[in-house]
Design a protein around this motif. Structure first.
Motif, PDB file in Angstrom:
ATOM      1  N   UNK A  49       0.624  -1.254  -0.085  1.00 43.45           N
ATOM      2  CA  UNK A  49      -0.014  -0.188   0.110  1.00 43.45           C
ATOM      3  C   UNK A  49       0.778   1.276   0.048  1.00 43.45           C
ATOM      4  N   UNK A  50       2.146   1.374   0.349  1.00 45.65           N
ATOM      5  CA  UNK A  50       2.847   2.263   0.289  1.00 45.65           C
ATOM      6  C   UNK A  50       4.445   1.992   0.114  1.00 45.65           C
ATOM      7  N   UNK A  51       5.284   2.995   0.006  1.00 46.26           N
ATOM      8  CA  UNK A  51       6.878   2.875  -0.361  1.00 46.26           C
ATOM      9  C   UNK A  51       7.246   1.932   1.108  1.00 46.26           C
ATOM     10  N   UNK A  52       8.242   1.208   1.068  1.00 44.81           N
ATOM     11  CA  UNK A  52       8.840   0.798   2.126  1.00 44.81           C
ATOM     12  C   UNK A  52      10.108   1.411   2.600  1.00 44.81           C
ATOM     13  N   UNK A  53      10.238   2.486   1.866  1.00 43.33           N
ATOM     14  CA  UNK A  53      11.301   3.589   2.219  1.00 43.33           C
ATOM     15  C   UNK A  53      11.219   4.620   1.241  1.00 43.33           C
ATOM     16  N   UNK A  54      12.249   5.539   1.362  1.00 43.72           N
ATOM     17  CA  UNK A  54      12.196   6.631   0.333  1.00 43.72           C
ATOM     18  C   UNK A  54      13.079   6.367  -0.736  1.00 43.72           C
ATOM     19  N   UNK A  55      12.542   5.873  -1.956  1.00 42.73           N
ATOM     20  CA  UNK A  55      13.592   5.610  -3.168  1.00 42.73           C
ATOM     21  C   UNK A  55      14.248   6.897  -3.644  1.00 42.73           C
ATOM     22  N   UNK A  56      15.443   6.842  -3.888  1.00 40.35           N
ATOM     23  CA  UNK A  56      16.035   8.060  -4.489  1.00 40.35           C
ATOM     24  C   UNK A  56      15.767   8.044  -6.089  1.00 40.35           C
ATOM     25  N   UNK A  57      16.294   9.214  -6.595  1.00 42.41           N
ATOM     26  CA  UNK A  57      15.950   9.411  -8.168  1.00 42.41           C
ATOM     27  C   UNK A  57      16.405   8.344  -8.996  1.00 42.41           C
ATOM     28  N   UNK A  58      17.648   7.814  -8.646  1.00 41.51           N
ATOM     29  CA  UNK A  58      18.121   6.765  -9.567  1.00 41.51           C
ATOM     30  C   UNK A  58      17.110   5.460  -9.344  1.00 41.51           C
ATOM     31  N   UNK A  59      16.883   5.033  -8.238  1.00 47.04           N
ATOM     32  CA  UNK A  59      15.729   4.102  -8.329  1.00 47.04           C
ATOM     33  C   UNK A  59      14.373   4.448  -9.217  1.00 47.04           C
ATOM     34  N   UNK A  60      14.027   5.740  -8.787  1.00 45.32           N
ATOM     35  CA  UNK A  60      12.598   5.934  -9.592  1.00 45.32           C
ATOM     36  C   UNK A  60      12.786   5.742 -10.954  1.00 45.32           C
ATOM     37  N   UNK A  61      13.917   6.444 -11.363  1.00 44.02           N
ATOM     38  CA  UNK A  61      14.347   6.316 -12.948  1.00 44.02           C
ATOM     39  C   UNK A  61      14.506   4.846 -13.414  1.00 44.02           C
ATOM     40  N   UNK A  62      15.082   4.084 -12.618  1.00 39.77           N
ATOM     41  CA  UNK A  62      15.341   2.599 -13.049  1.00 39.77           C
ATOM     42  C   UNK A  62      14.245   2.148 -13.142  1.00 39.77           C
ATOM     43  N   UNK A  63      12.974   2.346 -12.677  1.00 38.59           N
ATOM     44  CA  UNK A  63      11.606   1.719 -12.717  1.00 38.59           C
ATOM     45  C   UNK A  63      10.963   2.317 -14.090  1.00 38.59           C
ATOM     46  N   UNK A  64      11.274   3.484 -14.001  1.00 37.94           N
ATOM     47  CA  UNK A  64      10.770   4.171 -15.534  1.00 37.94           C
ATOM     48  C   UNK A  64      11.455   4.077 -16.798  1.00 37.94           C
ATOM     49  N   UNK A  65      12.733   3.486 -16.379  1.00 41.38           N
ATOM     50  CA  UNK A  65      13.539   3.074 -17.468  1.00 41.38           C
ATOM     51  C   UNK A  65      14.255   1.467 -17.367  1.00 41.38           C
ATOM     52  N   UNK A  66      13.417   0.620 -17.152  1.00 40.33           N
ATOM     53  CA  UNK A  66      13.750  -0.734 -16.727  1.00 40.33           C
ATOM     54  C   UNK A  66      14.505  -1.543 -18.009  1.00 40.33           C
ATOM     55  N   UNK A  67      15.256  -2.355 -17.510  1.00 41.52           N
ATOM     56  CA  UNK A  67      15.964  -3.005 -18.565  1.00 41.52           C
ATOM     57  C   UNK A  67      15.076  -4.152 -18.953  1.00 41.52           C
ATOM     58  N   UNK A  68      15.047  -4.425 -20.373  1.00 42.28           N
ATOM     59  CA  UNK A  68      13.806  -5.258 -20.752  1.00 42.28           C
ATOM     60  C   UNK A  68      14.819  -6.819 -20.939  1.00 42.28           C
ATOM     61  N   UNK A  69      14.143  -7.977 -20.324  1.00 45.75           N
ATOM     62  CA  UNK A  69      14.721  -9.156 -20.301  1.00 45.75           C
ATOM     63  C   UNK A  69      13.653 -10.044 -19.795  1.00 45.75           C
ATOM     64  N   UNK A  70      14.151 -11.363 -19.666  1.00 48.85           N
ATOM     65  CA  UNK A  70      13.070 -12.430 -19.414  1.00 48.85           C
ATOM     66  C   UNK A  70      13.126 -13.024 -17.936  1.00 48.85           C
ATOM     67  N   UNK A  71      14.044 -12.417 -17.107  1.00 47.85           N
ATOM     68  CA  UNK A  71      14.213 -12.933 -15.919  1.00 47.85           C
ATOM     69  C   UNK A  71      13.059 -12.607 -15.047  1.00 47.85           C
ATOM     70  N   UNK A  72      12.801 -13.608 -13.976  1.00 48.67           N
ATOM     71  CA  UNK A  72      11.708 -13.600 -13.336  1.00 48.67           C
ATOM     72  C   UNK A  72      12.231 -13.588 -11.622  1.00 48.67           C
ATOM     73  N   UNK A  73      13.614 -14.145 -11.638  1.00 47.65           N
ATOM     74  CA  UNK A  73      14.043 -14.386 -10.545  1.00 47.65           C
ATOM     75  C   UNK A  73      15.383 -13.771 -10.146  1.00 47.65           C
TER      76      UNK A  73
END
Length: 347
Positions: free
Chosen positions: A285-309
């Motif tokens: 329901x909410x963040x488990x911490x305060x993500x920094x800008x690199x983490x936010x941009x990592x989600x917005x610019x994710x690496x495309x691959x087939x990994x699940x684990x």
């Protein structure tokens, strides 16, 4: 002749008095009046302070308070304007310079990092500005503010993006909160909003996922890859099963955020909490911490691959081993478990 002589003598005396007075006046105004050894000190004048309060505060740093009073009076410093703020005094300053400095409120470069809870965040902020932690907490939890800005008690932390911000020290809680809301809206540019929409995520959901990514890896170059794993799981309807969410759930349930948990145990995985992504599908329901800008941009610019684990690497410390299949992941997991046991890490 006698009268002229007397007048001449009186004129000399008067001129001498004026010269002495002028010298004393200049000395009082322009000679050094500090008594601290450091090159500079900051003085903090609280909101609502009157002249007597200011006088008491600066008296710790000045040699002659009578000179200060005289110059302050000459420069009309004891007026009705707000005297609160953060002011810089430099070693060797004259009384004139000191009074001038007390009119120049110096901003604070306020900074904060990856705080786990709103309570931690406001505690950190309260050490840098005048507003206390309780007033800050109340301002962020205000129901009207939350509703008007689309936040909840659980996700309001996502509004606060770690960075360095300029504030005046005497900023109150409401002004601080509103400035953070403004900075949050500024961060979410059209480009970032478009990327979030493409991922079928809201900005708040991006922040929640970024908080997990941030906690999973300290390696900034690996964050897009980790983000890609979680986005693959969300797309396939697979539970995130993120250890950092379990750790947060355990801390929240025990109300002990000071404890250090290096190893997640099987008993932790069944913790009854909406933050436990081993038990619940989707995002917490909410963040488990305060993500920094690199983490936010990592989600917005994710690496495309087939990994699940993925699992912590025992050969490339700080990084992770990624897998597509459960079997491949189990091999990596067993290597990590063996390493943890060898290190004697119980918790």
């Amino acid at each position: 002749m006698k009268l002229k002589k007397i007048a001449s003598i009186l004129s000399v005396i008067l001129i001498s008095i004026l010269i002495i007075y002028g010298y004393m006046l200049i000395r009082n105004i322009f000679s050094a009046n500090t008594k601290f050894e450091k090159n500079e000190v900051f003085v903090y004048v609280p909101t609502g302070a009157n002249y007597d309060d200011v006088r008491r505060i600066v008296s710790l740093y000045l040699v002659d308070m009578d000179r200060f009073d005289m110059v302050a009076r000459k420069k009309s410093y004891p007026d009705k304007s707000d005297k609160s703020g953060r002011f810089l005094l430099k070693k060797g300053m004259s009384t004139n310079e000191i009074v001038n400095s007390l009119r120049q409120n110096i901003a604070v470069n306020l900074a904060f990092n990856n705080q786990e809870r709103l309570e931690d965040f406001v505690g950190r902020v309260s050490t840098q500005i005048e507003a206390d932690s309780l007033s800050l907490l109340k301002s962020f939890q205000d129901p009207k503010f939350l509703e008007e800005n689309g936040f909840t008690q659980e996700n309001i932390l996502s509004m606060c993006i770690p960075n360095s911000y300029e504030f005046f020290w005497n900023t109150n809680a409401i002004k601080f909160r509103d400035k953070m809301a403004k900075e949050y809206r500024k961060f979410w540019t059209e480009d970032r909003l478009a990327k979030a929409k493409k991922l079928n995520l809201t900005p708040i959901q991006v922040s929640i996922l970024a908080s997990i990514v941030h906690k999973e890896t300290v390696k900034r170059d690996e964050r897009p890859k980790v983000a890609g794993v979680y986005l693959n799981r969300l797309a396939k309807g697979i539970k995130l099963e993120a250890d950092p969410t379990v750790i947060f759930a355990v801390k929240l349930q025990s109300n002990d955020f000071n404890q250090v948990i290096k190893r997640v145990l099987y008993k932790d995985l069944v913790t009854d909490s909406p933050y436990n992504t081993y038990k619940n599908e989707g995002l917490p329901p909410g963040p488990i911490a305060m993500p920094d800008i690199t983490a936010l941009d990592a989600v917005l610019n994710p690496e495309k691959h087939d990994y699940i684990y993925f699992c912590a690497s025992v050969t490339n410390f700080g990084y992770h081993e990624f897998a597509v299949s459960p079997a491949q992941h189990e091999v990596n997991r067993q290597k990590y478990v063996a390493w943890v046991n060898k290190q004697g890490i119980k918790r």
